[in-house]
Design an enzyme around this catalytic site. Structure first.
Site, short mmCIF file in Angstrom:
data_model
loop_
_atom_site.label_atom_id
_atom_site.label_comp_id
_atom_site.label_asym_id
_atom_site.label_seq_id
_atom_site.Cartn_x
_atom_site.Cartn_y
_atom_site.Cartn_z
N GLY A 188 15.96 26.67 -13.47
CA GLY A 188 15.43 27.92 -14.02
C GLY A 188 16.20 29.14 -13.52
N ARG A 204 10.32 36.64 -7.97
CA ARG A 204 9.60 35.39 -8.22
C ARG A 204 8.10 35.63 -8.30
NH1 ARG A 204 10.96 30.12 -8.05
NH2 ARG A 204 13.07 29.63 -7.41
N ARG A 252 12.55 24.92 1.78
CA ARG A 252 12.10 26.13 1.09
C ARG A 252 10.68 26.52 1.49
NH1 ARG A 252 13.63 25.00 -5.05
NH2 ARG A 252 13.11 22.89 -4.37
N GLN A 253 10.09 25.72 2.36
CA GLN A 253 8.76 26.08 2.89
C GLN A 253 8.92 26.43 4.36
OE1 GLN A 253 5.65 23.33 1.58
NE2 GLN A 253 7.02 22.64 -0.03
N LYS A 276 16.47 38.77 -8.32
CA LYS A 276 15.46 37.94 -8.99
C LYS A 276 14.11 38.15 -8.33
CE LYS A 276 14.95 33.59 -7.64
NZ LYS A 276 15.22 32.16 -7.39
N ASP A 334 20.24 35.23 -6.91
CA ASP A 334 19.17 36.06 -6.33
C ASP A 334 19.69 36.73 -5.06
OD1 ASP A 334 19.17 34.05 -4.43
OD2 ASP A 334 17.32 33.14 -5.15
N HIS A 378 18.65 26.02 3.68
CA HIS A 378 18.12 27.11 2.86
C HIS A 378 17.84 28.36 3.68
CE1 HIS A 378 16.23 29.08 -0.45
NE2 HIS A 378 15.14 29.27 0.25
N ASP A 437 0.82 -1.22 0.00
CA ASP A 437 0.00 0.00 0.00
C ASP A 437 0.85 1.28 0.00
OD1 ASP A 437 1.05 0.00 2.53
OD2 ASP A 437 -0.86 0.06 3.59
C1 R5P Z 1 15.98 29.89 -4.04
O1 R5P Z 1 15.79 30.73 -3.19
C2 R5P Z 1 17.09 28.88 -3.99
O2 R5P Z 1 18.23 29.38 -3.34
C3 R5P Z 1 17.46 28.42 -5.38
O3 R5P Z 1 17.96 29.53 -6.13
C4 R5P Z 1 16.26 27.87 -6.08
O4 R5P Z 1 15.52 27.07 -5.22
C5 R5P Z 1 16.66 27.08 -7.29
O5 R5P Z 1 15.50 26.56 -7.86
P1 R5P Z 1 15.38 26.34 -9.43
O6 R5P Z 1 16.63 25.63 -9.87
O7 R5P Z 1 14.14 25.49 -9.58
O8 R5P Z 1 15.21 27.67 -10.08
#
Ligand code: R5P
Length: 342
Positions: A250, A217, A116-117, A215, A192, A149, A52
């Protein structure tokens, strides 16, 4: 008087096994120098996946009284186990150690899940805090991670200690001794503003100029970058882009394109966690072929395997296993670790 924390033992969940073996090799070297015995392999575990989808890790050897280190690499590109599978495997392994009466339990997780959350932007969870709570509930007393992070995550633990290691010393050594970079023609940047502090650290240590990529977002969309601008001058210079992670690529590719437009020559990228999720590898292949970037330096904290490393012309992998082994060894021996955390 006890001069250490007891028997140093290592176990690994399935996705952490390759990294744990590397750590073990380095622990044995350290122990040999000190004439101490350490078992040559991690203690045996079995990871079970039920029909499961439920998962459990069974510890197959006695760990009673051990100072135990549970190694897990949450994102494992060489398996089809998901991040969530690996998080649950980790929690069950920690709880198994707790139930089996290990004295000290440390999670060795170079990739802190859901990092990242770590703050709320709308009606959503602070998932990194939930992860910290679950780790503590499972019985962890310490977490060793890598370039987390957000440093605020340290405060999400009530009792467990968090050791945040940095890949920068090992990467800087690689840039200086293997790539033989010339600091007088180098500019360091992050893709960024969040990575500006890291970029400043590298630029100081390397004696190179600093630039910042700003950067914006679009948080309503997953991994969607809106716009980028450069503060600083990169014309005719080689550029080192540093970040904690590459996920979809990205951020990195957009930053590299911007730097090229502004006249940068060679573009090198250095990250602690090269996840390469989705079609990231194809995107970087294309960027490399188009001359948008030259080299990506990652670490074995995300394990891509020898074949990938050998066959990918733009990828250079450095090992962080010696660093993790040193920290584990020093914790066990009650030696200082602060020098190793810089
Ligand atoms: C963002 O704040 C992180 O430090 C990375 O720059 C980001 O998570 C990279 O994600 P991706 O490669 O999907 O753009």
């Amino acid at each position: 008087m006890n001069d250490d924390r007891g028997t140093l033992s290592v176990i690994a969940c399935d996705s952490g096994k390759a990294f744990a073996e590397r750590i073990m090799i380095n622990l044995i070297k350290l122990a040999k120098d000190d004439e101490h015995d350490i078992t040559s392999h991690p203690k045996s575990t079995t990871e079970v996946k039920f029909p499961d989808g439920e998962i459990k890790v069974v510890v197959e050897e006695n760990v009673r009284g051990d100072d135990i280190y549970v190694v897990q690499c949450i994102l494992d590109p060489l398996s089809n186990r998901t991040v969530n599978d690996n998080l649950i495997a980790l929690l069950t392994a920690i709880h198994a150690c707790y139930q089996s009466d290990a004295d000290h339990i440390t999670a060795v997780i170079p990739q802190f899940p859901y990092s990242r959350q770590e703050r709320r932007k709308g009606r959503e969870a602070i998932s990194a805090k939930l992860v910290a709570g679950m780790l503590e509930l499972a019985g962890v007393q310490r977490v060793i991670t890598l370039d987390i992070h957000s440093e605020a995550i340290q405060g999400f633990f009530n009792n467990a200690k968090l050791e945040d290691l940095h890949a920068s010393s090992v990467i800087i050594d690689f840039l200086q001794t293997i790539l033989r970079i010339d600091p007088t023609r180098l500019v360091v940047t992050g893709p960024d503003v969040g990575s500006a502090e890291k970029a400043r650290h590298y630029s100081k240590r390397l004696g190179a100029e600093l630039a910042i990529v700003d950067k914006a977002r679009d948080y309503s969309k997953v991994s969607k970058v809106e716009s980028m601008r450069l503060v600083g001058d990169v014309k005719g210079k080689d550029v080192l882009v540093v970040d904690d992670m590459i996920s979809t690529g990205g951020t990195l590719i957009n930053a590299s394109k911007l730097l090229k437009e502004k006249g940068a020559e060679k573009i090198m990228v250095a990250v602690s966690l090269a996840f390469f999720t989705g079609n990231c590898i194809e995107r970087i292949n294309r960027a490399y072929e188009d001359g948008i970037l030259d080299v990506v330096i990652g670490t074995d904290a995300v394990f891509h395997g020898k074949e990938f490393v050998d066959q990918t012309p733009w990828y250079r992998e450095i090992s962080l296993a010696p660093l993790f082994a040193n920290v584990i060894y020093n914790i066990n021996k009650k030696f200082s670790v602060s020098e190793l955390l810089r």
